[in-house]
Write a protein that holds these residues in place. Structure first.
Motif, PDB file in Angstrom:
ATOM      1  N   MET A   1       0.937  -1.186   0.095  1.00 39.43           N
ATOM      2  CA  MET A   1      -0.073  -0.046  -0.183  1.00 39.43           C
ATOM      3  C   MET A   1       0.872   1.065   0.136  1.00 39.43           C
ATOM      4  O   MET A   1       0.498   2.340  -0.446  1.00 39.43           O
ATOM      5  CB  MET A   1      -0.752   0.019   1.123  1.00 39.43           C
ATOM      6  CG  MET A   1      -1.782  -1.079   1.383  1.00 39.43           C
ATOM      7  SD  MET A   1      -3.112  -1.444   0.052  1.00 39.43           S
ATOM      8  CE  MET A   1      -3.983  -0.076   0.429  1.00 39.43           C
ATOM      9  N   GLN A   2       1.821   1.212   0.773  1.00 38.02           N
ATOM     10  CA  GLN A   2       2.834   2.436   0.900  1.00 38.02           C
ATOM     11  C   GLN A   2       3.450   2.571  -0.567  1.00 38.02           C
ATOM     12  O   GLN A   2       4.074   3.706  -0.554  1.00 38.02           O
ATOM     13  CB  GLN A   2       3.674   2.404   1.903  1.00 38.02           C
ATOM     14  CG  GLN A   2       3.180   2.279   3.228  1.00 38.02           C
ATOM     15  CD  GLN A   2       4.032   2.172   4.544  1.00 38.02           C
ATOM     16  OE1 GLN A   2       5.387   2.340   4.385  1.00 38.02           O
ATOM     17  NE2 GLN A   2       3.643   1.475   5.512  1.00 38.02           N
ATOM     18  N   ALA A   3       3.667   1.592  -1.209  1.00 42.00           N
ATOM     19  CA  ALA A   3       4.193   1.639  -2.656  1.00 42.00           C
ATOM     20  C   ALA A   3       3.367   1.947  -3.640  1.00 42.00           C
ATOM     21  O   ALA A   3       3.568   1.683  -4.761  1.00 42.00           O
ATOM     22  CB  ALA A   3       5.165   0.398  -2.901  1.00 42.00           C
ATOM     23  N   ALA A   4       2.293   2.421  -3.267  1.00 45.79           N
ATOM     24  CA  ALA A   4       0.967   2.739  -4.394  1.00 45.79           C
ATOM     25  C   ALA A   4       0.500   1.541  -5.000  1.00 45.79           C
ATOM     26  O   ALA A   4      -0.008   1.794  -6.029  1.00 45.79           O
ATOM     27  CB  ALA A   4       1.750   3.844  -5.446  1.00 45.79           C
ATOM     28  N   ALA A   5       0.481   0.600  -4.464  1.00 48.98           N
ATOM     29  CA  ALA A   5      -0.523  -0.705  -4.998  1.00 48.98           C
ATOM     30  C   ALA A   5      -1.836  -0.436  -4.831  1.00 48.98           C
ATOM     31  O   ALA A   5      -2.312   0.397  -4.009  1.00 48.98           O
ATOM     32  CB  ALA A   5      -0.195  -1.847  -4.019  1.00 48.98           C
ATOM     33  N   ASP A   6      -2.409  -0.831  -5.977  1.00 48.07           N
ATOM     34  CA  ASP A   6      -3.943  -0.591  -5.911  1.00 48.07           C
ATOM     35  C   ASP A   6      -4.608  -1.387  -4.932  1.00 48.07           C
ATOM     36  O   ASP A   6      -4.506  -2.579  -4.643  1.00 48.07           O
ATOM     37  CB  ASP A   6      -4.231  -0.974  -7.402  1.00 48.07           C
ATOM     38  CG  ASP A   6      -5.862  -0.786  -7.608  1.00 48.07           C
ATOM     39  OD1 ASP A   6      -6.080   0.343  -7.973  1.00 48.07           O
ATOM     40  OD2 ASP A   6      -6.666  -1.752  -7.490  1.00 48.07           O
ATOM     41  N   LYS A   7      -5.484  -0.511  -4.040  1.00 52.72           N
ATOM     42  CA  LYS A   7      -6.055  -1.136  -3.021  1.00 52.72           C
ATOM     43  C   LYS A   7      -7.032  -2.264  -3.429  1.00 52.72           C
ATOM     44  O   LYS A   7      -7.238  -3.093  -2.521  1.00 52.72           O
ATOM     45  CB  LYS A   7      -6.912  -0.098  -2.144  1.00 52.72           C
ATOM     46  CG  LYS A   7      -6.270   0.956  -1.726  1.00 52.72           C
ATOM     47  CD  LYS A   7      -6.948   2.013  -0.788  1.00 52.72           C
ATOM     48  CE  LYS A   7      -6.159   2.906  -0.180  1.00 52.72           C
ATOM     49  NZ  LYS A   7      -7.098   4.059   0.526  1.00 52.72           N
ATOM     50  N   LEU A  18     -12.226  -4.731   0.165  1.00 58.28           N
ATOM     51  CA  LEU A  18     -11.664  -3.403   0.370  1.00 58.28           C
ATOM     52  C   LEU A  18     -11.970  -2.681   1.805  1.00 58.28           C
ATOM     53  O   LEU A  18     -11.229  -2.031   2.286  1.00 58.28           O
ATOM     54  CB  LEU A  18     -11.952  -2.406  -0.629  1.00 58.28           C
ATOM     55  CG  LEU A  18     -11.256  -1.038  -0.837  1.00 58.28           C
ATOM     56  CD1 LEU A  18      -9.681  -1.243  -1.040  1.00 58.28           C
ATOM     57  CD2 LEU A  18     -12.144  -0.375  -1.999  1.00 58.28           C
ATOM     58  N   GLU A  19     -13.163  -2.861   2.188  1.00 57.14           N
ATOM     59  CA  GLU A  19     -13.447  -2.250   3.390  1.00 57.14           C
ATOM     60  C   GLU A  19     -12.634  -2.982   4.633  1.00 57.14           C
ATOM     61  O   GLU A  19     -11.984  -2.047   5.510  1.00 57.14           O
ATOM     62  CB  GLU A  19     -14.942  -2.483   3.820  1.00 57.14           C
ATOM     63  CG  GLU A  19     -15.429  -2.010   5.079  1.00 57.14           C
ATOM     64  CD  GLU A  19     -16.887  -2.105   5.311  1.00 57.14           C
ATOM     65  OE1 GLU A  19     -17.159  -1.562   6.278  1.00 57.14           O
ATOM     66  OE2 GLU A  19     -17.339  -2.968   4.774  1.00 57.14           O
ATOM     67  N   LYS A  23      -9.844  -1.022   7.140  1.00 53.66           N
ATOM     68  CA  LYS A  23     -10.143  -0.790   8.327  1.00 53.66           C
ATOM     69  C   LYS A  23      -8.766  -1.572   9.011  1.00 53.66           C
ATOM     70  O   LYS A  23      -8.567  -1.046  10.390  1.00 53.66           O
ATOM     71  CB  LYS A  23     -11.357  -1.484   8.821  1.00 53.66           C
ATOM     72  CG  LYS A  23     -12.455  -0.790   8.425  1.00 53.66           C
ATOM     73  CD  LYS A  23     -13.979  -1.508   9.028  1.00 53.66           C
ATOM     74  CE  LYS A  23     -14.972  -0.609   8.799  1.00 53.66           C
ATOM     75  NZ  LYS A  23     -16.211  -1.513   9.162  1.00 53.66           N
ATOM     76  N   THR A  24      -8.454  -2.640   8.622  1.00 52.97           N
ATOM     77  CA  THR A  24      -7.415  -3.214   9.337  1.00 52.97           C
ATOM     78  C   THR A  24      -6.078  -3.012   9.233  1.00 52.97           C
ATOM     79  O   THR A  24      -5.159  -2.801  10.026  1.00 52.97           O
ATOM     80  CB  THR A  24      -7.525  -4.886   9.052  1.00 52.97           C
ATOM     81  OG1 THR A  24      -8.909  -5.393   8.861  1.00 52.97           O
ATOM     82  CG2 THR A  24      -6.637  -5.755   9.780  1.00 52.97           C
ATOM     83  N   TYR A  25      -5.612  -2.521   7.890  1.00 52.80           N
ATOM     84  CA  TYR A  25      -4.197  -2.151   7.439  1.00 52.80           C
ATOM     85  C   TYR A  25      -4.279  -0.498   7.180  1.00 52.80           C
ATOM     86  O   TYR A  25      -2.890  -0.369   7.067  1.00 52.80           O
ATOM     87  CB  TYR A  25      -3.924  -3.087   6.602  1.00 52.80           C
ATOM     88  CG  TYR A  25      -3.650  -4.544   7.116  1.00 52.80           C
ATOM     89  CD1 TYR A  25      -2.822  -5.051   7.830  1.00 52.80           C
ATOM     90  CD2 TYR A  25      -4.865  -5.362   6.396  1.00 52.80           C
ATOM     91  CE1 TYR A  25      -3.118  -6.298   8.171  1.00 52.80           C
ATOM     92  CE2 TYR A  25      -4.764  -6.786   6.720  1.00 52.80           C
ATOM     93  CZ  TYR A  25      -3.868  -7.277   7.561  1.00 52.80           C
ATOM     94  OH  TYR A  25      -3.975  -8.490   7.952  1.00 52.80           O
ATOM     95  N   GLY A  26      -5.113  -0.110   7.094  1.00 51.83           N
ATOM     96  CA  GLY A  26      -5.039   1.478   6.358  1.00 51.83           C
ATOM     97  C   GLY A  26      -4.254   2.375   7.403  1.00 51.83           C
ATOM     98  O   GLY A  26      -4.016   3.340   6.736  1.00 51.83           O
ATOM     99  N   HIS A  27      -4.254   2.234   8.739  1.00 51.17           N
ATOM    100  CA  HIS A  27      -3.757   2.938   9.637  1.00 51.17           C
ATOM    101  C   HIS A  27      -2.297   2.713  10.020  1.00 51.17           C
ATOM    102  O   HIS A  27      -1.748   3.290  10.858  1.00 51.17           O
ATOM    103  CB  HIS A  27      -4.463   3.137  10.936  1.00 51.17           C
ATOM    104  CG  HIS A  27      -4.792   1.702  11.586  1.00 51.17           C
ATOM    105  ND1 HIS A  27      -5.556   0.785  11.314  1.00 51.17           N
ATOM    106  CD2 HIS A  27      -4.232   1.302  12.579  1.00 51.17           C
ATOM    107  CE1 HIS A  27      -5.341  -0.085  11.886  1.00 51.17           C
ATOM    108  NE2 HIS A  27      -4.603   0.104  12.847  1.00 51.17           N
ATOM    109  N   HIS A  28      -1.718   1.679   9.352  1.00 51.60           N
ATOM    110  CA  HIS A  28      -0.257   1.254   9.974  1.00 51.60           C
ATOM    111  C   HIS A  28       0.618   2.201   9.394  1.00 51.60           C
ATOM    112  O   HIS A  28       1.963   1.653   9.909  1.00 51.60           O
ATOM    113  CB  HIS A  28      -0.349  -0.070   9.612  1.00 51.60           C
ATOM    114  CG  HIS A  28      -1.176  -1.037  10.521  1.00 51.60           C
ATOM    115  ND1 HIS A  28      -0.778  -2.225  11.197  1.00 51.60           N
ATOM    116  CD2 HIS A  28      -2.176  -0.975  11.082  1.00 51.60           C
ATOM    117  CE1 HIS A  28      -1.809  -2.881  11.606  1.00 51.60           C
ATOM    118  NE2 HIS A  28      -2.525  -2.208  11.836  1.00 51.60           N
ATOM    119  N   HIS A  29       0.586   2.745   8.664  1.00 53.43           N
ATOM    120  CA  HIS A  29       1.700   3.774   8.311  1.00 53.43           C
ATOM    121  C   HIS A  29       2.403   4.533   9.508  1.00 53.43           C
ATOM    122  O   HIS A  29       1.546   5.237  10.305  1.00 53.43           O
ATOM    123  CB  HIS A  29       1.372   4.822   7.287  1.00 53.43           C
ATOM    124  CG  HIS A  29       2.453   5.376   6.360  1.00 53.43           C
ATOM    125  ND1 HIS A  29       3.000   6.722   6.708  1.00 53.43           N
ATOM    126  CD2 HIS A  29       2.905   5.136   5.243  1.00 53.43           C
ATOM    127  CE1 HIS A  29       4.083   6.739   5.842  1.00 53.43           C
ATOM    128  NE2 HIS A  29       3.994   5.945   5.146  1.00 53.43           N
TER     129      HIS A  29
END
Length: 49
Positions: A1-7, A18-19, A23-29
């Motif tokens: 995701m951080q490398a601009a992979a398509d969600k 996608l949801e 929810k699970t991984y979207g905040h780990h940056h």
């Protein structure tokens, strides 16, 4: 995701919606909510713009 992979493609590859992915991984940056932390450490928290 951080490398601009398509969600959408990533969620399909991992076998989840996608949801769930967001929810699970979207905040780990490491920068997640960095602005909030900065507001508290600089005394800006709670001030109206």
């Amino acid at each position: 995701m951080q490398a601009a992979a398509d969600k959408w493609e990533t969620s399909g590859y991992l076998g989840m919606t996608l949801e769930t992915l967001e929810k699970t991984y979207g905040h780990h940056h490491p920068d997640h909510q960095a602005n909030v932390g900065a507001a508290f450490t600089t005394g800006r928290a709670g001030r109206k713009k």
